[in-house]
Design a protein around this motif. Sequence first.
Motif, PDB file in Angstrom:
ATOM      1  N   SER A 100      20.016 -23.706  22.655  1.00  0.00           N
ATOM      2  CA  SER A 100      20.480 -24.330  23.680  1.00  0.00           C
ATOM      3  C   SER A 100      20.048 -23.604  25.080  1.00  0.00           C
ATOM      4  N   ALA A 101      19.460 -24.568  26.037  1.00  0.00           N
ATOM      5  CA  ALA A 101      18.804 -23.911  27.448  1.00  0.00           C
ATOM      6  C   ALA A 101      20.253 -23.168  28.215  1.00  0.00           C
ATOM      7  N   GLY A 102      20.098 -21.759  28.317  1.00  0.00           N
ATOM      8  CA  GLY A 102      21.159 -21.074  28.905  1.00  0.00           C
ATOM      9  C   GLY A 102      22.542 -20.936  27.942  1.00  0.00           C
ATOM     10  N   GLY A 103      22.298 -21.206  26.860  1.00  0.00           N
ATOM     11  CA  GLY A 103      23.526 -21.196  25.925  1.00  0.00           C
ATOM     12  C   GLY A 103      24.587 -22.012  26.238  1.00  0.00           C
ATOM     13  N   LEU A 472       8.375 -16.704   9.445  1.00  0.00           N
ATOM     14  CA  LEU A 472       6.959 -15.748   9.407  1.00  0.00           C
ATOM     15  C   LEU A 472       7.076 -14.453  10.165  1.00  0.00           C
ATOM     16  N   ASN A 473       8.502 -14.252  10.722  1.00  0.00           N
ATOM     17  CA  ASN A 473       8.625 -13.066  11.372  1.00  0.00           C
ATOM     18  C   ASN A 473       7.439 -13.015  12.867  1.00  0.00           C
ATOM     19  N   VAL A 474       7.526 -14.300  13.356  1.00  0.00           N
ATOM     20  CA  VAL A 474       7.044 -14.430  14.685  1.00  0.00           C
ATOM     21  C   VAL A 474       7.856 -14.686  15.814  1.00  0.00           C
ATOM     22  N   GLY A 475       7.915 -14.185  16.880  1.00  0.00           N
ATOM     23  CA  GLY A 475       8.841 -14.417  17.985  1.00  0.00           C
ATOM     24  C   GLY A 475       8.420 -15.657  18.427  1.00  0.00           C
ATOM     25  N   VAL A 476       9.404 -16.507  18.846  1.00  0.00           N
ATOM     26  CA  VAL A 476       9.504 -17.829  19.527  1.00  0.00           C
ATOM     27  C   VAL A 476      10.732 -18.117  20.419  1.00  0.00           C
ATOM     28  N   SER A 477      10.282 -18.752  21.564  1.00  0.00           N
ATOM     29  CA  SER A 477      11.360 -19.036  22.565  1.00  0.00           C
ATOM     30  C   SER A 477      10.919 -20.078  23.466  1.00  0.00           C
ATOM     31  N   GLY A 478      11.704 -21.219  23.426  1.00  0.00           N
ATOM     32  CA  GLY A 478      11.439 -22.473  24.350  1.00  0.00           C
ATOM     33  C   GLY A 478      11.748 -22.284  25.891  1.00  0.00           C
ATOM     34  N   ILE A 479      10.819 -22.875  26.680  1.00  0.00           N
ATOM     35  CA  ILE A 479      10.916 -22.859  28.039  1.00  0.00           C
ATOM     36  C   ILE A 479      10.985 -24.224  28.462  1.00  0.00           C
ATOM     37  N   GLY A 480      12.272 -24.719  29.499  1.00  0.00           N
ATOM     38  CA  GLY A 480      12.332 -25.926  30.058  1.00  0.00           C
ATOM     39  C   GLY A 480      11.963 -25.730  31.459  1.00  0.00           C
ATOM     40  N   GLY A 481      11.815 -24.708  31.947  1.00  0.00           N
ATOM     41  CA  GLY A 481      11.550 -24.582  33.592  1.00  0.00           C
ATOM     42  C   GLY A 481      10.108 -24.264  33.698  1.00  0.00           C
ATOM     43  N   PHE A 482       9.204 -24.788  34.460  1.00  0.00           N
ATOM     44  CA  PHE A 482       7.858 -24.590  34.695  1.00  0.00           C
ATOM     45  C   PHE A 482       7.451 -25.388  35.906  1.00  0.00           C
ATOM     46  N   PHE A 483       6.292 -24.999  36.513  1.00  0.00           N
ATOM     47  CA  PHE A 483       5.687 -25.801  37.499  1.00  0.00           C
ATOM     48  C   PHE A 483       4.689 -26.841  37.102  1.00  0.00           C
ATOM     49  N   ASP A 484       5.470 -28.191  36.983  1.00  0.00           N
ATOM     50  CA  ASP A 484       5.161 -29.219  36.314  1.00  0.00           C
ATOM     51  C   ASP A 484       3.530 -29.618  36.514  1.00  0.00           C
ATOM     52  N   ASP A 485       3.104 -29.985  37.771  1.00  0.00           N
ATOM     53  CA  ASP A 485       1.707 -30.273  38.152  1.00  0.00           C
ATOM     54  C   ASP A 485       0.853 -29.278  37.796  1.00  0.00           C
ATOM     55  N   GLN A 486       1.250 -28.120  38.126  1.00  0.00           N
ATOM     56  CA  GLN A 486       0.100 -26.786  38.012  1.00  0.00           C
ATOM     57  C   GLN A 486      -0.082 -26.759  36.629  1.00  0.00           C
ATOM     58  N   VAL A 487       0.752 -26.848  35.651  1.00  0.00           N
ATOM     59  CA  VAL A 487       0.366 -26.791  34.378  1.00  0.00           C
ATOM     60  C   VAL A 487      -1.093 -27.683  33.990  1.00  0.00           C
ATOM     61  N   ILE A 495      -4.504 -35.414  33.632  1.00  0.00           N
ATOM     62  CA  ILE A 495      -3.248 -35.611  34.808  1.00  0.00           C
ATOM     63  C   ILE A 495      -2.355 -36.499  34.319  1.00  0.00           C
ATOM     64  N   GLU A 496      -2.627 -37.460  33.569  1.00  0.00           N
ATOM     65  CA  GLU A 496      -1.502 -38.387  33.150  1.00  0.00           C
ATOM     66  C   GLU A 496      -0.602 -38.033  32.184  1.00  0.00           C
ATOM     67  N   GLU A 497      -0.718 -36.838  31.652  1.00  0.00           N
ATOM     68  CA  GLU A 497       0.168 -36.141  30.517  1.00  0.00           C
ATOM     69  C   GLU A 497       1.128 -35.448  31.386  1.00  0.00           C
ATOM     70  N   ALA A 498       2.447 -35.877  31.235  1.00  0.00           N
ATOM     71  CA  ALA A 498       3.708 -35.287  31.662  1.00  0.00           C
ATOM     72  C   ALA A 498       3.951 -34.124  30.973  1.00  0.00           C
ATOM     73  N   VAL A 499       4.416 -32.854  31.298  1.00  0.00           N
ATOM     74  CA  VAL A 499       4.633 -31.908  30.462  1.00  0.00           C
ATOM     75  C   VAL A 499       5.894 -31.946  30.366  1.00  0.00           C
ATOM     76  N   LEU A 500       6.534 -32.109  28.923  1.00  0.00           N
ATOM     77  CA  LEU A 500       7.942 -32.197  28.586  1.00  0.00           C
ATOM     78  C   LEU A 500       8.686 -30.927  28.275  1.00  0.00           C
ATOM     79  N   TYR A 501       7.741 -30.061  27.396  1.00  0.00           N
ATOM     80  CA  TYR A 501       8.623 -28.747  26.987  1.00  0.00           C
ATOM     81  C   TYR A 501       7.532 -27.781  26.549  1.00  0.00           C
ATOM     82  N   ILE A 502       8.017 -26.457  26.658  1.00  0.00           N
ATOM     83  CA  ILE A 502       6.912 -25.522  26.361  1.00  0.00           C
ATOM     84  C   ILE A 502       7.535 -24.609  25.110  1.00  0.00           C
ATOM     85  N   THR A 503       6.820 -24.039  24.314  1.00  0.00           N
ATOM     86  CA  THR A 503       7.391 -23.179  23.214  1.00  0.00           C
ATOM     87  C   THR A 503       6.382 -22.011  23.472  1.00  0.00           C
TER      88      THR A 503
END
Length: 509
Positions: A100-103, A472-487, A495-503
Amino acid sequence: MPEIHQSIAHHYHERTKYDPETLSAKSQRLDWAKQPVPFKEYRIGSSFDLKPYILENTPVPDTANAQWWQRISRLLFRSYGLTAKMPSMGSAVYLRSAPSAGGLYPAEVYIVSRGTELLPPGLYNYQCRSHSLMHYWERDVWTALQEACFWHPSLESTQIAIVITAVFYRSAWRYEDRAYRRIFLDTGHLLGNIELAASVNDYRPHLIGGFVDEAINDLLYIDPQQEGAIAVLPLADLLDIKQNLPPGRTALPSATETDYPHIPDGQLLKYFHHHTQIQSGTTGKLNLPAVKQEKSLEDKYNFPFCLKIPTATTAIEWGNKLVDLENTMHKRRSTRAYSGEDITFDELKALLDFTYQPQNYIYQSLDPAPDYFDLNLIETFIAVCGVKRLEDGCYYYAPKAQELRQIRFKNFRRELHYLCLGQDLGRDAAAVIFHTADLKSAIAQYGDRVYRYLHMDAGHLGQRLNLAATQLNVGVSGIGGFFDDQVNDVLGIPIEEAVLYITTLGRPR
């Protein structure tokens, strides 16, 4: 004549974007005196203790009744149970099996029982702190549940159903109006856990996103200003042949709201949620076939002259009776820092295989076609910065063709650090996965309610990535905060693809 706006879903998405020129001006210090408690308490009701049945090797009577309790106990614990206690500012934070984001854990889990020999009819809240079910309403409400869900066929033969709600303030306390995105990503994580934990325990959850919101809220006796139902999952018992049910329709459309007033900051989240609800008396407008959305035969993007790299690989092994999957669900943690070292291409392929190719896991008794709302709407792009045998750049992942299609040639470490709001996780990751959707097209199909569906599906995929990476012992972390348009601009994502989530993926430091 009222001014015609873009739909409320579009308005919400645009207004809650992070922009480098305005983000610092909007940031506020948290009022720790108002920090929400991520648990719900009931002053009245009877408790059903699930702790004696939590582990497979716990000695319990060898009876059908004890086995049933063990299955439901393990399903709930693996889905949303407490897995660790961490000190925090003189207090403690209890971590759960779903991230959960921010616990903040905005989701609440309820059980509706039709009435069985072991679980009397009525309403139950899953108390994760004590791993118990609080029976707070003792009357039969199953018919009311069926009516609220437009008589969904999966409710005809099942005996129990999970209802997931969101307590809005738990996330809004920290993330303000943008919290709505995170609430549904978090719920998607939980849906991913429920799907897999159900397979381990011989259940099949049938996902329902189309229901009369007010009716479900009333049924649960929750305050709609503070909490709202967001998903219903009838649990088919696979040990009962009558409950081996065909999949049903998961998503129904809502209205598309374009006539709305100016909404002050701090009120947008609740206004948006209210205007994505399905109202009673709309059955005629929802006369759609009770089948799952058909998969499109081809991947959306086939860029001309791009490099195409096959990703088909050997399935991840989850152990005898899926014991390794259960252990992984228990020990999963979000990685806090990466070393910057490479991961292997074989590891990346295995992560993609488990996340997007569930049919490859039927021999391990996992569901080959788990429920989503509509995966046809979700696209996946991967920024590669440190994957052995794979050139740096941005790739489109084509799940149907099972291949990566390169769209930009560049190492994006510096840009990813910036796009992820200066988080070192973006800079030091070996690969960063972006889930996107064409919001305009999605709203045309499902109305404004699709915003819920998109983020829950993205979170569901993200949780499968979480678990595969942990195994697989690979590190992983989700990110819900990002600069939307700049991605989109930096990575070359349409450009029509809205960014929802980053892992993010990488070697843990």
